[in-house]
Design a protein around this motif. Sequence first.
Motif, PDB file in Angstrom:
ATOM      1  N   GLU A 167       0.828  -1.205   0.000  1.00 20.00           N
ATOM      2  CA  GLU A 167       0.000   0.000   0.000  1.00 20.00           C
ATOM      3  C   GLU A 167       0.866   1.262   0.000  1.00 20.00           C
ATOM      4  N   THR A 206       3.801   1.804  -1.373  1.00 14.96           N
ATOM      5  CA  THR A 206       4.704   2.016  -2.504  1.00 14.96           C
ATOM      6  C   THR A 206       4.296   3.143  -3.448  1.00 14.96           C
ATOM      7  N   PRO A 207       3.053   3.234  -3.948  1.00 19.16           N
ATOM      8  CA  PRO A 207       2.726   4.317  -4.885  1.00 19.16           C
ATOM      9  C   PRO A 207       2.812   5.707  -4.257  1.00 19.16           C
ATOM     10  N   TYR A 208       2.549   5.809  -2.963  1.00 19.60           N
ATOM     11  CA  TYR A 208       2.658   7.113  -2.301  1.00 19.60           C
ATOM     12  C   TYR A 208       4.128   7.526  -2.188  1.00 19.60           C
ATOM     13  N   GLU A 250      -0.789  10.126  -9.631  1.00 13.57           N
ATOM     14  CA  GLU A 250      -1.828   9.095  -9.608  1.00 13.57           C
ATOM     15  C   GLU A 250      -1.412   7.981  -8.657  1.00 13.57           C
ATOM     16  N   ILE A 251      -2.390   7.459  -7.942  1.00  9.31           N
ATOM     17  CA  ILE A 251      -2.170   6.329  -7.040  1.00  9.31           C
ATOM     18  C   ILE A 251      -2.961   5.149  -7.603  1.00  9.31           C
ATOM     19  N   ASN A 252      -2.240   4.146  -8.060  1.00 12.65           N
ATOM     20  CA  ASN A 252      -2.868   2.973  -8.681  1.00 12.65           C
ATOM     21  C   ASN A 252      -3.813   3.376  -9.818  1.00 12.65           C
ATOM     22  N   GLY A 253      -3.358   4.343 -10.617  1.00 12.83           N
ATOM     23  CA  GLY A 253      -4.113   4.749 -11.795  1.00 12.83           C
ATOM     24  C   GLY A 253      -5.228   5.741 -11.538  1.00 12.83           C
ATOM     25  N   GLU A 254      -5.417   6.175 -10.292  1.00 12.45           N
ATOM     26  CA  GLU A 254      -6.481   7.115  -9.939  1.00 12.45           C
ATOM     27  C   GLU A 254      -5.884   8.372  -9.317  1.00 12.45           C
TER      28      GLU A 254
END
Length: 417
Positions: free
Chosen positions: A110, A112-114, A236-240
């Motif tokens: 969770e 990683t994208p942040y 974007e976080i997971n494409g959003e």
Amino acid sequence: MNTDTFAPTPTKHRAPRPDHVPQELVREVDAYALDGIEEGVHEAWKKIQRPDTPPLIWTPLTGGHWIATRGVLIDEIYRNPDRFSSRIIWVPREAGEAYEMVPTRMDPPEHTPYRKAIDKGLNLAQIRKVESDVRSVAIELIEGFASHGGCDFAKDYGGVFPVRVFLALAGLPLEDAAKLNLLANEMTRPSGSTPDEQGRSLEAANKGFFDYVGPIIEERRGGSGTDLITLMVNSEINGEPIAQDKALGLVSLLLLGGLDTVVNFLSFMMIYLARHPETVEELRSDPLKLQRGVEEMFRRFAVVSDARFVVADMEYYGTQLKRGDLILLPTALHGLDDIQHEDPMRVDLSRRNVSHSTFAQGPHRCAGMHLARMEVTITLQEWLARIPRFSLKEGAAPIYHSGIVAAVENVPLVWEV
């Protein structure tokens, strides 16, 4: 064993000792008010790290929690989020539960994208682009008082230079610094004499950050600016698009990290150099030694002590841990561990195999470490070019504060003009 250092302090709130904690592992250690702190934060932590101190000790103070006392544990716990989670990273627990900034409270995947969103503006390539601007700020500040023959380093430089640099990178007005500094102080050294009071103080400061950054996030969504906040809120976080609550936590964390850690690190470093002119001469004698010596400075003057949440019952280094236990990781005790470093209290610019957790380890390794290294290197280069010899003013008594981030004030330096 001499137990004077761990003598009970009757006025402090104490948690009952859990059944799985042996009495012989109990030590009275208050991370927010270390015994002997008048001699220095690092000196106070080092007194706890005696040859006969177990690798894990338990304190009933600040809500009751474990403390890792050796570098190998601190390093290992940081690197293993599957066993030691970041879901609560502050002590006391009440403060940790009130802390809402991301992604420091998250574990991979969770997290990683942040982290990638933060790294957009703080990666090494981006930081190198602003080196001349950072250097200009340092030069302007130092030349502003170099002819005066003295300054309060913590007030006139340490508390100004990193703040000016960071607010410029974030595209924020310098006049907001005082308000943000007050909030940062309550986050990293929350006031209160009980865990509940500290939890309420941290919750109020956390809300203060969110109230401050909320309108800024709204204003910069969809923008094309290159400042750190614009880069983050348009990630974007997971494409959003990043959710508002997560954006609040992300930008607040950015400001907290930029306004408290390097500020205090610089003052600890300069107190040492003011007392050790031979180290200053060594830094001045060799530009390459100065650049390489910055890592030794980070080893010696770590300022962060955050915690990890034990994910499951386990035996760890011969100690029984239970799910939900908190382990405080004083990063100073990694750098000052004499098992890993000979004569660890001395700054040795020729030291090899320097190891520390000043920037943490693993997935939460500090995103701002490249900026921090640049700020410290530039400070040493530009200060010594203009003020080659300096000392602490006679009778000076720096005021030390321990906490999640250690701090120091009242650092009067003097020099011949």
